[in-house]
Design an enzyme around this catalytic site. Structure first.
Site, short mmCIF file in Angstrom:
data_model
loop_
_atom_site.label_atom_id
_atom_site.label_comp_id
_atom_site.label_asym_id
_atom_site.label_seq_id
_atom_site.Cartn_x
_atom_site.Cartn_y
_atom_site.Cartn_z
N PRO A 1 4.92 -5.34 -0.54
CG PRO A 1 6.52 -4.90 -0.90
CD PRO A 1 5.59 -5.92 -0.30
N GLY A 2 3.71 -3.38 -3.56
CA GLY A 2 3.09 -3.55 -4.97
C GLY A 2 4.36 -2.71 -5.60
NE ARG A 3 -0.41 2.60 -6.01
CZ ARG A 3 -1.20 2.85 -6.73
NH1 ARG A 3 -0.51 3.06 -8.04
NH2 ARG A 3 -2.04 1.63 -6.02
CB CYS B 1 -14.59 4.55 -30.09
SG CYS B 1 -13.91 4.76 -31.48
CD GLU B 2 -15.40 3.59 -24.06
OE1 GLU B 2 -16.28 4.13 -22.89
OE2 GLU B 2 -16.06 2.34 -23.87
CE1 TYR C 1 -8.35 1.71 -9.03
CE2 TYR C 1 -6.49 2.60 -10.39
CZ TYR C 1 -7.01 1.50 -9.51
OH TYR C 1 -7.17 -0.14 -9.70
CE1 TYR D 1 -1.83 -3.23 -8.63
CE2 TYR D 1 -0.79 -1.14 -8.19
CZ TYR D 1 -1.18 -2.36 -7.65
OH TYR D 1 -0.96 -3.09 -6.96
NE ARG E 1 -2.44 3.84 -11.21
CZ ARG E 1 -2.51 5.33 -11.05
NH1 ARG E 1 -1.26 6.36 -11.50
NH2 ARG E 1 -2.78 5.67 -9.92
N GLY F 1 0.45 -1.14 -0.24
CA GLY F 1 0.39 -0.36 0.03
C GLY F 1 1.12 1.67 0.22
N1 PLP Z 1 -2.13 -6.94 -0.78
C1 PLP Z 1 -2.80 -6.63 -1.00
C2 PLP Z 1 -3.91 -7.33 -1.08
C3 PLP Z 1 -3.00 -6.48 -2.08
O1 PLP Z 1 -4.55 -6.01 -3.12
C4 PLP Z 1 -2.79 -5.31 -2.46
C5 PLP Z 1 -3.11 -4.14 -3.70
O2 PLP Z 1 -4.40 -3.79 -4.12
C6 PLP Z 1 -1.35 -5.20 -2.50
C7 PLP Z 1 -1.00 -6.21 -1.21
C8 PLP Z 1 -0.58 -4.17 -3.60
O3 PLP Z 1 -0.21 -3.10 -2.92
P1 PLP Z 1 0.14 -2.18 -3.32
O4 PLP Z 1 0.36 -1.90 -4.59
O5 PLP Z 1 -0.58 -0.72 -3.56
O6 PLP Z 1 2.15 -1.91 -2.63
#
Ligand code: PLP
Length: 406
Positions: A262-264, A333-334, A304, A361, A300, A224
């Site tokens: 962590p992802g983003r 076409c949107e 969002y 994402y 995105r 997150g």
């Molecule tokens: N873990 C869970 C369960 C998630 O749903 C998400 C993203 O939706 C993440 C981790 C990764 O989140 P972020 O990319 O914001 O770090």
């Protein structure tokens, strides 16, 4: 490394990623956990391209997956199954079986019904599923509503008030081995306080669950952490964890195994999308800069109302800087197919633009809408640029459709 040269070689739209940026972002987390028993599971939904997964697998990361498909991707890059955790509200029986057979580290269970189904699937094949229950701590992450996941009205996790009941139930099921607890409160979080609040609420629960006789071996605080899209200043990963670890230490949980997802924050600012200006179209109310990337490549903004910076890759000859305010839009076409609104740019057809912060994402959420092929992807490492995904062809798109002529 010249983005324009890469665009000339591979065409546009083109995603370009920096391996070093990813490793530096990971390094901040690793520093934060120095000396602790911690596992960083890259949330691969952010960008699940094999070339990206390889970077994190080689760096020793685990993976947070949300589908059987993501599990297959992680295994394809040689991920250690014991370092894979499986999140998501709608795991199917087939996905559970696939993950059990692979020997994943932990299922993050999101409902009481899922506990029962997983118990049944594991018991039927004489296995035991290691589980943690995802708690919805009802903490406001102060982010966009579509990426808030830890509030009462969200579909994710088990309500804080039901958690003790769910743990007691899980502990009695023979096909389950309760090993942890987890929460993930949302995405693009730019403040520390929601994490600290969630941490306190989770620790309160752990105390109650353990008092009821169910030991909790690991604590998973999700992902997150936000990135800089438009001047946001999220805490650095090591600074955030310094604070969180101080809380854990103060409450006597400092030696517990920790997991994060962590992802983003590991990939978002590692990537840009290079796109060509197709047309410049003056309008009555608005001027449009029409580019060859669209909402199928960069979903995105449409999804969002997200902001991504857009910068030109060339200076105008003569050095003039006559800017015009444009809506930067794609060919789909949107009316929702916009990438940036009211951007001040000095551009003409044929120019290249870079859409920044496109590492997370974007490709993983891309689609074939309007029968557009997915873009190509390049990974840059030092002076080397490697094509990690070739541009999708029409043949790739049509391959799975029936009936086929000829
Ligand atoms: N873990 C869970 C369960 C998630 O749903 C998400 C993203 O939706 C993440 C981790 C990764 O989140 P972020 O990319 O914001 O770090």
């Amino acid at each position: 490394m010249s983005l324009a040269a890469l665009a000339r070689e591979h065409g546009t739209p083109l995603f370009v990623y920096s391996k070093q940026w990813m490793l530096d972002a990971l390094g901040a987390y690793q520093r934060g956990f120095d000396g602790r028993d911690a596992l960083i599971c890259y949330a691969m939904k952010a960008n699940s391209s094999l070339g990206v997964l390889r970077v994190f697998a080689e760096a020793g990361c685990g993976f947070d997956i949300v589908s059987g498909g993501e599990l297959s991707r992680a295994l394809a890059v040689g991920a250690d199954p014991a370092r894979i955790i499986f999140s998501g509200v709608g795991k199917t029986r087939a996905e559970m079986k696939q993950a059990l057979d692979a020997g994943i580290g932990c299922f993050n269970v999101e409902s009481e019904a899922e506990l029962d189904v997983l118990n049944e699937v594991a018991s039927t094949s004489n296995q035991r599923a290691r589980i943690s229950i995802r708690i919805n701590p009802n903490v406001d992450p102060k982010t966009h509503p579509y990426i808030s996941t830890g509030l009462k009205g969200n579909k994710f996790g088990i309500a804080h008030d039901r958690a003790l009941h769910a743990y007691r139930h899980a502990a009695k099921l023979p096909g389950l081995d309760v090993v942890g607890i987890d929460c993930h409160i949302g995405s693009q979080i730019t403040e520390m306080s929601p994490y600290l609040d969630a941490c306190e609420r989770i620790l309160d629960l752990v105390e109650a669950i353990e008092a009821a006789g169910v030991p909790i071996r690991h604590l998973d605080f999700g992902g997150g952490l936000g990135i800089d899209y438009n001047g946001e200043v999220p805490p650095a990963a090591d600074a955030l964890w310094k604070q969180l670890l101080a809380r854990l230490d103060a409450r006597g949980f400092g030696n517990r195994k920790l997991i994060i997802e962590p992802g983003r924050s590991l990939v978002g600012n590692a990537g840009v999308c290079v796109t060509e200006v197709l047309y410049v179209k003056p309008g009555e109310d608005k001027n449009f800069c029409i580019i060859d990337a669209a909402m199928n490549d960069l979903p995105r903004p449409a999804m969002y109302q997200a902001f991504q910076n857009i910068v030109p890759l060339q200076m105008r000859s003569g050095g003039s800087d006559e800017r015009t305010i444009y809506d930067v839009v794609g060919p789909i076409c949107e009316s929702g197919d916009w990438i940036g609104r009211d951007r001040s740019l000095n551009v003409e057809a044929g120019d290249l633009l870079a859409v920044l912060s496109s590492g997370a994402y974007c490709m993983s959420m891309s689609s074939n809408y309007n029968t557009r092929g997915r873009a190509a992807e390049v990974m840059v490492s030092g002076a080397r640029a490697t094509l990690i995904r070739r541009r999708e062809t029409l043949e790739d798109q049509l391959r799975s459709e029936l009936p086929r002529e000829g």
